[in-house]
Design an enzyme around this catalytic site. Structure first.
Site, PDB file in Angstrom:
ATOM      1  N   GLU A  72      43.116  28.967-126.815  1.00  8.26           N
ATOM      2  CA  GLU A  72      42.627  28.522-125.504  1.00  8.26           C
ATOM      3  C   GLU A  72      43.024  27.084-125.196  1.00  8.26           C
ATOM      4  OE1 GLU A  72      39.491  26.987-128.301  1.00  8.26           O
ATOM      5  OE2 GLU A  72      40.860  28.695-128.200  1.00  8.26           O
TER       6      GLU A  72
ATOM      7  N   HIS B 194      43.349  27.712-132.146  1.00 10.40           N
ATOM      8  CA  HIS B 194      42.671  27.722-130.851  1.00 10.40           C
ATOM      9  C   HIS B 194      43.664  28.066-129.744  1.00 10.40           C
ATOM     10  CE1 HIS B 194      38.736  25.785-131.936  1.00 10.40           C
ATOM     11  NE2 HIS B 194      39.452  25.430-132.986  1.00 10.40           N
TER      12      HIS B 194
ATOM     13  N   CYS C 170      38.989  30.696-134.802  1.00  4.26           N
ATOM     14  CA  CYS C 170      38.489  29.634-135.677  1.00  4.26           C
ATOM     15  C   CYS C 170      37.105  30.010-136.229  1.00  4.26           C
ATOM     16  CB  CYS C 170      38.476  28.305-134.935  1.00  4.26           C
ATOM     17  SG  CYS C 170      38.483  26.875-136.045  1.00  4.26           S
TER      18      CYS C 170
END
Length: 206
Positions: free
Chosen positions: A180, A178, A87
Site C-alpha cells: 500500500e 507494505h 506485514c
C-alpha cells in the site's frame, strides 16, 4: 430463476482498521475499482467479498481482537473468505509465529519470525523480479517479519535473500512488505483477482 451478478461487479473489500496504514490500502482499492470498507468490529465483516489485514504492531492488534470475541470470529471467517495479510497481518495469518511466539489465526501454512530485519531504522525498499506479470516489483519493508518456511500448499511469488516475501495458498495471501506504500498496485490487483475467482467458484452449482 435468480440472475447471476455481472463478472465485473465491484467487489466490497474490508480493511481491518485497528491499527496501521489502513487508509492507504483503502485508497489503492478505490483506485482499482473496488469498494473498501473499514472494519473495526465483528459485525462489519458481514457482506464482504474479502479482507485485507494491514501492517502495524501484531501484539497491539491482538489486544484489539480480544474484545467482543473478535479473534475467534475472525479465525472462523478467514477459513472460508479471501484474506490478505501484509506485514503484521501476515504474522496474524500464520500457523506458527516465532521471536517470540504469540497467538495467531492459523489460516496459512507458514512459519513467521517477527521483526527479522531489525528495528524501524533498518527499514528498506527493494525492487526485485517476481512471479507477477510486468517489471520488477517495489517492496517497502518496515520492521518486516521473515517467512522462514512454507507448507507444501503455499506458492511463493516473491522473495528477499531467498526467503518468501509474497505467498498465496488457496484463498489466502500474505506479504511481509507494505504494497500500500508503493505506487505499484499489482499486488492489490492480484488479491482482487483471487477474490473474484473465489466468488465465481462459490457461485457455481455443486
Amino acid at each position: 430463476m435468480t440472475e447471476k451478478a455481472p463478472a465485473n461487479q465491484p467487489l466490497t473489500i474490508g480493511v481491518l482498521a485497528l491499527q496501521g496504514a489502513y487508509d492507504a490500502h483503502a485508497r489503492t482499492l478505490t483506485a482499482l475499482g473496488a469498494f473498501p470498507r473499514l472494519v473495526r468490529t465483528p459485525a462489519e465483516l458481514k457482506g464482504l467479498d474479502g479482507l485485507i489485514m494491514p501492517g502495524g504492531e501484531s501484539t497491539t492488534m491482538l489486544k484489539f481482537l480480544e474484545r467482543n470475541g473478535f479473534f475467534d470470529i475472525l479465525q472462523t471467517w478467514v477459513r472460508t473468505t479471501p484474506t490478505f495479510g501484509t506485514c503484521a497481518g501476515a504474522i496474524l495469518l500464520a500457523n506458527h509465529v516465532e521471536h517470540p511466539p504469540q497467538p495467531s489465526l492459523g489460516a496459512l501454512d507458514i512459519t513467521v519470525e517477527r521483526n527479522a530485519y531489525g528495528r524501524q531504522i533498518d527499514s528498506s525498499i527493494l525492487t526485485a523480479p517476481t512471479s507477477l506479470p510486468g517489471p520488477p516489483l517495489e517492496m517497502v519493508f518496515i520492521r518486516a517479519p521473515r517467512i522462514r518456511s512454507t507448507g507444501p500448499g503455499v506458492e511463493t511469488l516473491a522473495t528477499r535473500d531467498g526467503f518468501p516475501t509474497l505467498v498465496r495458498s488457496g484463498h489466502i495471501m500474505a506479504a511481509t512488505f507494505h504494497p500500500e506504500l508503493s505506487s505499484d498496485s499489482r499486488v492489490h490487483q492480484l488479491f482482487l483477482d483471487l477474490v473474484r475467482d473465489h466468488k465465481t467458484a462459490a457461485a457455481k452449482p455443486s
